[in-house]
Design an enzyme around this catalytic site. Structure first.
Site, PDB file in Angstrom:
ATOM      1  N   TYR A 170       0.837  -1.221   0.000  1.00  0.00           N
ATOM      2  CA  TYR A 170       0.000   0.000   0.000  1.00  0.00           C
ATOM      3  C   TYR A 170       0.865   1.263   0.000  1.00  0.00           C
ATOM      4  CZ  TYR A 170      -4.636   2.123   0.670  1.00  0.00           C
ATOM      5  OH  TYR A 170      -5.814   2.822   0.508  1.00  0.00           O
ATOM      6  N   LYS A 180      -3.458   8.037   3.136  1.00  0.00           N
ATOM      7  CA  LYS A 180      -4.651   7.735   3.954  1.00  0.00           C
ATOM      8  C   LYS A 180      -4.438   8.170   5.411  1.00  0.00           C
ATOM      9  CE  LYS A 180      -7.592   5.837   1.059  1.00  0.00           C
ATOM     10  NZ  LYS A 180      -8.667   6.701   0.511  1.00  0.00           N
TER      11      LYS A 180
HETATM   12  N1  LIG Z   1     -11.582  -0.710  -2.802  1.00  0.00           N
HETATM   13  C1  LIG Z   1     -11.051  -0.840  -1.606  1.00  0.00           C
HETATM   14  O1  LIG Z   1     -10.541  -1.896  -1.213  1.00  0.00           O
HETATM   15  C2  LIG Z   1     -11.075   0.339  -0.659  1.00  0.00           C
HETATM   16  C3  LIG Z   1     -10.925   0.118   0.720  1.00  0.00           C
HETATM   17  C4  LIG Z   1     -10.922   1.203   1.591  1.00  0.00           C
HETATM   18  C5  LIG Z   1     -11.075   2.486   1.083  1.00  0.00           C
HETATM   19  N2  LIG Z   1     -11.229   2.663  -0.271  1.00  0.00           N
HETATM   20  C6  LIG Z   1     -11.371   4.050  -0.763  1.00  0.00           C
HETATM   21  O2  LIG Z   1     -12.651   4.221  -1.323  1.00  0.00           O
HETATM   22  C7  LIG Z   1     -12.614   5.343  -2.205  1.00  0.00           C
HETATM   23  C8  LIG Z   1     -13.304   4.964  -3.517  1.00  0.00           C
HETATM   24  O3  LIG Z   1     -12.531   4.001  -4.206  1.00  0.00           O
HETATM   25  P1  LIG Z   1     -13.151   2.698  -4.886  1.00  0.00           P
HETATM   26  O4  LIG Z   1     -12.513   1.542  -4.228  1.00  0.00           O
HETATM   27  O5  LIG Z   1     -14.626   2.796  -4.972  1.00  0.00           O
HETATM   28  O6  LIG Z   1     -12.488   2.741  -6.336  1.00  0.00           O
HETATM   29  P2  LIG Z   1     -12.949   3.444  -7.723  1.00  0.00           P
HETATM   30  O7  LIG Z   1     -11.800   3.258  -8.638  1.00  0.00           O
HETATM   31  O8  LIG Z   1     -14.264   2.920  -8.154  1.00  0.00           O
HETATM   32  O9  LIG Z   1     -13.109   4.972  -7.295  1.00  0.00           O
HETATM   33  C9  LIG Z   1     -12.019   5.876  -7.208  1.00  0.00           C
HETATM   34  C10 LIG Z   1     -12.527   7.171  -7.795  1.00  0.00           C
HETATM   35  O10 LIG Z   1     -11.546   8.233  -7.656  1.00  0.00           O
HETATM   36  C11 LIG Z   1     -11.765   9.081  -8.758  1.00  0.00           C
HETATM   37  N3  LIG Z   1     -10.659  10.028  -8.952  1.00  0.00           N
HETATM   38  C12 LIG Z   1      -9.340   9.738  -9.155  1.00  0.00           C
HETATM   39  N4  LIG Z   1      -8.656  10.894  -9.358  1.00  0.00           N
HETATM   40  C13 LIG Z   1      -9.564  11.915  -9.263  1.00  0.00           C
HETATM   41  C14 LIG Z   1      -9.480  13.343  -9.371  1.00  0.00           C
HETATM   42  N5  LIG Z   1      -8.313  13.965  -9.628  1.00  0.00           N
HETATM   43  N6  LIG Z   1     -10.617  14.081  -9.215  1.00  0.00           N
HETATM   44  C15 LIG Z   1     -11.805  13.477  -8.948  1.00  0.00           C
HETATM   45  N7  LIG Z   1     -11.942  12.134  -8.848  1.00  0.00           N
HETATM   46  C16 LIG Z   1     -10.832  11.373  -9.004  1.00  0.00           C
HETATM   47  C17 LIG Z   1     -11.912   8.104  -9.928  1.00  0.00           C
HETATM   48  O11 LIG Z   1     -12.493   8.739 -11.055  1.00  0.00           O
HETATM   49  C18 LIG Z   1     -12.819   7.063  -9.298  1.00  0.00           C
HETATM   50  O12 LIG Z   1     -14.166   7.366  -9.545  1.00  0.00           O
HETATM   51  C19 LIG Z   1     -11.137   5.722  -2.334  1.00  0.00           C
HETATM   52  O13 LIG Z   1     -10.844   6.777  -1.436  1.00  0.00           O
HETATM   53  C20 LIG Z   1     -10.447   4.454  -1.879  1.00  0.00           C
HETATM   54  O14 LIG Z   1      -9.121   4.690  -1.425  1.00  0.00           O
HETATM   55  C21 LIG Z   1     -11.248   1.635  -1.135  1.00  0.00           C
END
Ligand SMILES: NC(=O)c1ccc[n+]([C@@H]2O[C@H](COP(=O)([O-])OP(=O)(O)OC[C@H]3O[C@@H](n4cnc5c(N)ncnc54)[C@H](O)[C@@H]3O)[C@@H](O)[C@H]2O)c1
Length: 259
Positions: free
Chosen positions: A154, A161
């Site tokens: 990570y 984060k």
């Molecule tokens: N998937 C996991 O395992 C997980 C676990 C914990 C937290 N998260 C967090 O959840 C959140 C959503 O991620 P996800 O897993 O749904 O993945 P995802 O890829 O579906 O979503 C990530 C989003 O970030 C957007 N993004 C990236 N750069 C950007 C910018 N400059 N301006 C605006 N938007 C931008 C992308 O367009 C995308 O829609 C993130 O913060 C991620 O770190 C994910």
């Protein structure tokens, strides 16, 4: 309209596929009576196509959270659809490939800066951009991955984060006087586009499957989405600066339970 979020107006960022956590947030929000406005980054026509899969098609506003002009014009664009906001969902994260997958010691500052700008600073930028639309009782919710520990692969995203978790406490501090809450949901691993871009992500998947006392589904975004929406409902009026774990209980357990 009845439901947990009846009459609430929510801005939801972060849909890129129907696996996005933000997609489940928008879907369940609509089912619970909320009016949803989306923002999309980059491939806007793709986001619009995904938005059509929601129970009710939602408008999509273009927003790159690192673009100050787009942030400045956000309130005006949101007002074309709703007259204010009761909640804002920050579901955004990105780190260049050098920052992930074991490259911690080599990632250059420019790449780390991008990761922190998009994944950490933007939480504050989005909140401040939306302030003219928010009033007492409104809430902002973001998504983190437990940053109290270092995780193999990570790397700088973990540092970003950790910054987000701290920024959440500062946002709570600075917006509290206006009656606006800021909280995070700390989700377990979910197979989204962002997750698939992390080389070695399977390590998280295996660890969670083995250790989470409640068990954990890698493909079910609903538990995280429901927690986001619960925090935006009227049922957490005195909670801010908080991190709610939605991880099957993984964070509370020190070792894998005996088989
Ligand atoms: N998937 C996991 O395992 C997980 C676990 C914990 C937290 N998260 C967090 O959840 C959140 C959503 O991620 P996800 O897993 O749904 O993945 P995802 O890829 O579906 O979503 C990530 C989003 O970030 C957007 N993004 C990236 N750069 C950007 C910018 N400059 N301006 C605006 N938007 C931008 C992308 O367009 C995308 O829609 C993130 O913060 C991620 O770190 C994910």
């Amino acid at each position: 309209m009845s439901g947990l979020l009846a009459g609430k107006r929510l801005l939801v960022t972060g849909i890129i596929t129907d696996q996005s956590i933000a997609f489940s947030v928008a879907k369940i929000a609509q089912e619970e009576g909320a009016e949803v406005v989306l923002t999309g980054f980059g491939r806007l026509s793709l986001v619009e196509r995904i938005a059509k899969r929601l129970p009710k098609e939602a408008p999509v506003i273009e927003l790159d959270v690192t673009n100050s002009e787009q942030l400045a014009s956000l309130p005006e664009k949101v007002r074309e659809h709703v007259d204010g906001l009761d909640g804002v969902v920050h579901s955004i994260g990105y780190a260049p490939p050098s920052c992930l997958g074991g490259g911690f010691l080599d990632a250059p500052w420019e790449d780390v800066a991008t990761a922190v700008h998009v994944s950490t600073y933007s939480y504050k930028s989005l909140a401040v951009a939306c302030l003219p639309l928010l009033s007492r009782g409104a809430g902002i919710v973001g998504l983190t991955f437990d940053a109290t520990l270092a995780w193999p692969v990570y790397d700088w995203m973990g540092v970003a984060k950790a910054g987000l978790e701290s920024a959440n406490r500062y946002l709570a501090l600075h917006l509290g006087k206006q009656g606006i809450r800021a909280n995070l949901v700390s989700a377990g691993p979910l197979r989204t586009m962002a997750a698939k871009s992390i080389p070695g992500f399977e390590q998280f998947e295996d660890a969670w499957t083995e250790r989470a006392p409640l068990g954990w589904s890698l493909t079910d975004q609903e538990p995280a989405a429901k927690a986001v929406l619960a925090l935006l409902s009227d049922w957490f009026p005195a909670t801010t600066g908080e991190i709610v774990h939605v991880d099957g209980g993984y964070h509370a357990i020190g070792a894998s339970p005996a088989a």
